[in-house]
Design an enzyme around this catalytic site. Structure first.
Site, short mmCIF file in Angstrom:
data_model
loop_
_atom_site.label_atom_id
_atom_site.label_comp_id
_atom_site.label_asym_id
_atom_site.label_seq_id
_atom_site.Cartn_x
_atom_site.Cartn_y
_atom_site.Cartn_z
CG LEU A 176 10.22 1.16 1.20
CD1 LEU A 176 8.83 1.58 0.97
CD2 LEU A 176 11.22 2.08 0.72
CG ASP A 205 0.60 4.60 16.96
OD1 ASP A 205 1.45 5.33 17.92
OD2 ASP A 205 1.40 3.50 16.30
CG MET A 222 9.15 -7.13 7.52
SD MET A 222 10.27 -6.13 8.62
CE MET A 222 11.32 -6.12 7.47
#
Ligand code: NAG
Ligand code: NAG
Ligand code: NAG
Ligand code: NAG
Ligand code: NAG
Ligand code: NAG
Ligand code: NAG
Ligand code: NAG
Ligand code: NAG
Length: 827
Positions: free
Chosen positions: A531, A650, A538
């Site tokens: 994805l 973030d 990942m």
């Protein structure tokens, strides 16, 4: 016939004498009106406003006169001649004023190619020792004017033109108008006119004699307003005395439930403003009707409820300055619930505060040195303006004590040797009471008891000492910084307890658990479909129970600490749930194999949607606001819905994911604290992504809730503008700089994402931009909380949905061109 001609000549002569007598003085109102460059041989004249203008010769030394060759806008008479100063760095006008009184000081500058060289000058304008403005006639090619309200600090004031390059400073007119007692008082500083409007569809300015103080009022009107006017007299007799004709007209919003709004952009977000709003009811209201509203500035209510009175004047102002968080200013009148009429406004003055920090030289010293100059008929080219300050313009042969800007400097040394003085000492030297040395040329001039050798201060040692200690301080700081960076990440602050849990548990919630590695292989079909690459590894597509889709984030072992900490953290994350936070379904921890399993959001991330990658359709304005609201709700939950509060650290468009219905959910929260490494986060070593990272982090080394607000502001700017957060190819490389730069042009259409094709409600666009810029304020204390953000986005959404759509008529730059508009318009 001959006698009548003779009589005429005599009369003319008498009139000329009267003019000359008047020229030496101010007129009966205390007005000083100088037509610079007008020869003292020429008669003073009355301008079209009925004010007498005089030659400036008596008020300045030196300078030459010029006459404009080109007068593109056919300005009034006082702009035909000018005085320019080819010699000396600083040349000044001396004007007698009354200490403690407030004055309107106005100066105009029109080049008009008087020298035939086509070299438009650039120079500085000073008030006494302080910079007032830079005059750039290359930019303001048709001329410019500056006006200011200033309280005189002594009985004389000096307006100086200062050379800053090769070009010769010039001035066309200089006017001083004493103002009413007790008006335009500030906490500190003087007031530079930002704009002074009366709200009318008329195109003519109002000046003297309609305004007894000769302020210039420009007409201003917006498309969404309706003009009201009255023939009835208005009593304008408060301290400010705005002109009666300005009070006979008013603006009111055409949409009677909408607020009356005036908006503009501020080049300097920290600018301090004062406003003076003048109100008078223009209509005869029935007994069962009221016009009542609240007065707000950038959403903060400062006055109200207020009912303007018929035939009378009310002026609303603030005794303390106000600011425009985010660089967009909004003065707004909001109708109250019980009002039957929309708000109304007749006139509005807005000023910015200009500080004049440098005190003028002690008044008595100035008097004495001027008297000395006069006695010896000294006329050195640099003996103009304040004798001591600013330091670079201190008169030759003087030294002064001026360590503290707020204390008037004193003259401590007078060296007249180079002037070749002979004869007796001027009495006035005795009035220089702080004089330490009075040097050379003629030793007999030495004053017996105050004649000392100049002190030689031992300054080298303290300088060395302070350099050394500064070095130590820097070394300690560097050391602290290095230590801080090297410190391992700790799990502190993650012991959070979700405050509420939703009633109907979803699939994701019911299935939260630990998975084995083989289960992970199975659910991802052996990691078949990637994805993307997230902050920590990942991400693969998967499915649980053959139907429910998940996103599996595979972490590298090195990116985490031991199992205990990992499990503790994951357990906490498993318990956080909110409709706008991506749910954690489970995790895997088996030997080297670590994975986090999240609910799958089929529409990917917001960043891709905005960039239009992968042929995605454009998200319209209301949907963007809805997404912003959802992301903000998720963030607010982390900040105040969890105990203890949690910081995302973030926030970025790549971390806002969209479900099948384009509902936004925040991803990757709670991780950056304890997970190291991977992806973009590496740029900043600890947490956050370059461009989104709170600039205060550089000083504090700490990310708090307000850091998330900053990052959210950047996200919002991206959603509004679709510009890159950091653009390496541009001077205004950061998105906030880019927006700031564009805001100076004042055209919101230039700022908005062009993909929106101007299909948005203008009011909601401004509000969203205002909000984004206040979130992205460099100072964390000035940023709103997420709850305030949510409140404001909701308001934007209401506007966006109710708005008329393509409403692009309001041009805020009209509001901004204050200085240029000061030069009277064509007659
Ligand atoms: C100066 O005046 C001319 C003619 O009216 C106009 O075209 C030009 O835009 C003006 N320049 C500025 C800077 O306002
Ligand atoms: C300034 O002028 C006022 C009135 O003219 C006078 O009373 C005052 O003494 C003057 N101050 C100085 C320092 O000359
Ligand atoms: C202004 O105030 C002073 C005293 O503070 C007073 O003497 C003077 O008359 C007042 N001037 C006006 C125009 O009211
Ligand atoms: C008038 O303004 C109100 C409040 O801002 C808004 O709800 C309404 O939709 C507006 N009406 C029109 C026709 O624009
Ligand atoms: C006020 O009263 C008048 C009649 O006297 C009526 O026509 C009008 O609609 C009323 N206005 C309001 C807002 O109630
Ligand atoms: C106006 O101000 C009053 C008093 O502060 C407040 O109660 C009211 O809610 C305000 N109304 C609006 C529409 O802002
Ligand atoms: C002026 O006086 C200061 C101390 O007040 C001294 O440091 C400086 O050297 C003097 N400058 C000159 C040119 O004498
Ligand atoms: C006084 O001025 C003269 C000529 O400018 C100069 O040579 C001399 O050094 C000055 N004296 C002092 C003490 O600065
Ligand atoms: C010196 O100061 C006093 C008081 O300020 C003043 O009366 C006198 O006129 C001054 N002397 C000269 C020569 O300026």
């Amino acid at each position: 016939m001959a006698t009548s001609l003779g009589l005429l000549l005599v009369l003319t002569a008498i009139l000329a004498i009267i003019y000359i007598v008047q020229a030496q003085d101010q007129d009966q109102r205390g007005f000083i009106s100088l037509d610079c460059g007008l020869s003292s041989n020429e008669s003073p004249y009355k301008d079209s406003n009925g004010l007498w203008f005089y030659s400036d010769e008596k008020f300045t030394q030196g300078g030459k006169t010029g006459r404009v060759r080109e007068n593109p806008k056919r300005f009034a008479e006082q702009y035909n001649t000018l005085r320019y100063f080819p010699d000396g760095i600083r040349n000044c006008y001396n004007l007698n004023v009354e200490k403690g009184r407030s004055y309107l000081i106005r100066a105009t500058f029109v080049y008009g190619n008087y020298d035939g060289l086509g070299m438009k000058p650039v120079f500085d304008l000073h008030l006494g020792p302080n910079l007032w403005a830079t005059i750039d006639l290359q930019k303001e090619e048709n001329g410019t004017g500056k006006d200011m309200l200033h309280i005189a600090t002594s009985n004389s004031t000096q307006i100086c033109l200062v050379k800053t390059g090769e070009t010769k400073p010039l001035i066309s007119s200089l006017e001083l108008r004493p103002m009413g007692n007790g008006t335009y008082i500030t906490k500190s500083g003087s007031l530079k006119r930002y704009f002074r409007y009366y709200l009318s569809e008329s195109s003519s300015q109002i000046r003297y004699a309609s305004d007894i103080y000769d302020r210039v009022w420009d007409p201003f009107f917006l498309k969404e307003w309706t003009q009201l006017s009255t023939a009835t007299n208005v009593d304008n007799s408060n301290r400010y005395r705005p002109p009666e004709i300005a009070l006979k007209s008013a603006a009111t919003p055409t949409n009677s439930s909408a607020p009356l709004t005036i908006r503009w952009t501020s080049e300097n977000p920290d600018e301090n403003y004062y406003y003076y709003a003048h109100f008078s009811e223009t209509e005869d209201l029935q007994a069962n009707e009221t016009r009542e509203f609240n007065v707000t500035w950038n959403g903060i209510q400062y006055y109200g409820p207020f009912v303007p009175s018929r035939g009378n004047l009310n002026t609303i102002s603030r005794t303390a300055p106000v600011t425009c968080n985010g660089g967009i200013c909004r003065f707004e009148l909001i109708r109250t619930d019980r009002s039957t009429r929309p708000p109304l406004l007749n006139a509005l003055e807005v000023y910015t505060v200009i500080q004049f920090p440098q005190s003028e030289t002690d008044e008595n010293d100035v008097g004495a040195i001027k008297s000395i100059t006069a006695t010896y008929a000294l006329s050195r080219i640099n003996w103009r303006g304040d004798p001591c300050v600013p330091r670079q313009f201190r008169w030759d042969g003087l030294n002064c004590s001026n360590t503290d800007m707020s204390m008037p400097p004193r003259i401590t040394t007078l060296n007249l040797s180079s002037s070749g003085l002979t004869g007796t000492i001027a009495d006035a030297v005795q009035n220089l009471t702080q004089l330490e040395t009075f040097v050379e040329g003629n030793p007999r001039l030495c004053l017996s008891d105050s004649c000392k050798k100049p002190h030689k201060k031992k300054i080298i040692v303290p300088i060395v000492a302070s350099v050394a200690s500064a070095a130590i301080v820097i070394a300690v700081l560097v050391l602290l910084f290095v230590l801080k960076k090297g410190k391992p990440a700790i799990l502190q602050g993650l012991h959070l307890l979700p405050r509420t849990s939703s009633m109907n548990a979803t699939f994701a919630e019911k299935n939260r658990r630990r998975f084995t590695y083989s289960e992970v292989i199975k659910m991802t079909n052996n990691f078949q479909r990637i994805l993307g690459k997230g902050g920590f590894g990942m991400v693969y597509h998967g499915s649980v129970n053959g139907s429910e889709q998940v996103a599996v984030k595979v972490l590298s072992q090195s990116s985490t600490q031991g199992y205990k900490e990992f499990k503790a953290e994951v357990d906490l994350l498993l318990r956080v749930h909110h409709a706008n936070l991506v749910s954690l379904v489970g995790y895997c921890y088996e030997g080297d194999h670590l994975a986090l399993i999240y609910e799958f959001l089929p529409n990917g991330d917001l960043k891709k949607h905005l960039s239009g990658k992968g042929g995605r359709s454009i998200i319209n304005w209301s949907t963007r606001l809805q997404m912003a609201l959802e992301a903000a709700s998720g963030l607010e939950y982390l900040h105040i819905g969890c105990t203890p509060p949690m910081v995302h650290r973030d926030v970025k468009t790549a971390n806002i994911l969209l479900d099948a219905n384009l509902k936004a959910k925040l991803a990757d929260f709670g991780l950056s604290r304890s997970f190291q490494g991977g992806g973009e986060s590496q740029d900043t070593a600890v947490a956050g992504t370059l461009g989104y990272l709170d600039p205060e982090y550089n000083h504090s080394g700490r990310l708090g809730e307000k850091s998330d607000v900053y990052s959210f502001g950047i996200v919002l700017l991206e959603m509004i503008t679709n510009q890159p957060v950091i653009n390496q190819t541009s001077d205004n490389s950061h998105i906030t700089q880019w927006v700031g730069f564009k805001l100076n042009a004042g055209d919101i259409a230039e700022i908005m994402d062009p993909n929106l094709h101007k299909d948005y409600d203008l009011n909601s666009a401004w509000r969203a931009l205002e909000l984004a810029m206040s979130c992205a304020n460099p100072s964390s204390s000035k940023r709103p909380s997420m709850s305030q953000v949510i409140h404001e986005i909701k308001e934007c959404l209401v506007c966006a949905k109710s708005g008329t759509g393509k409403n692009l008529e309001m041009e805020p730059q009209e509001v901004m061109s204050s200085d240029a508009s000061m030069v009277p318009m064509a007659r």
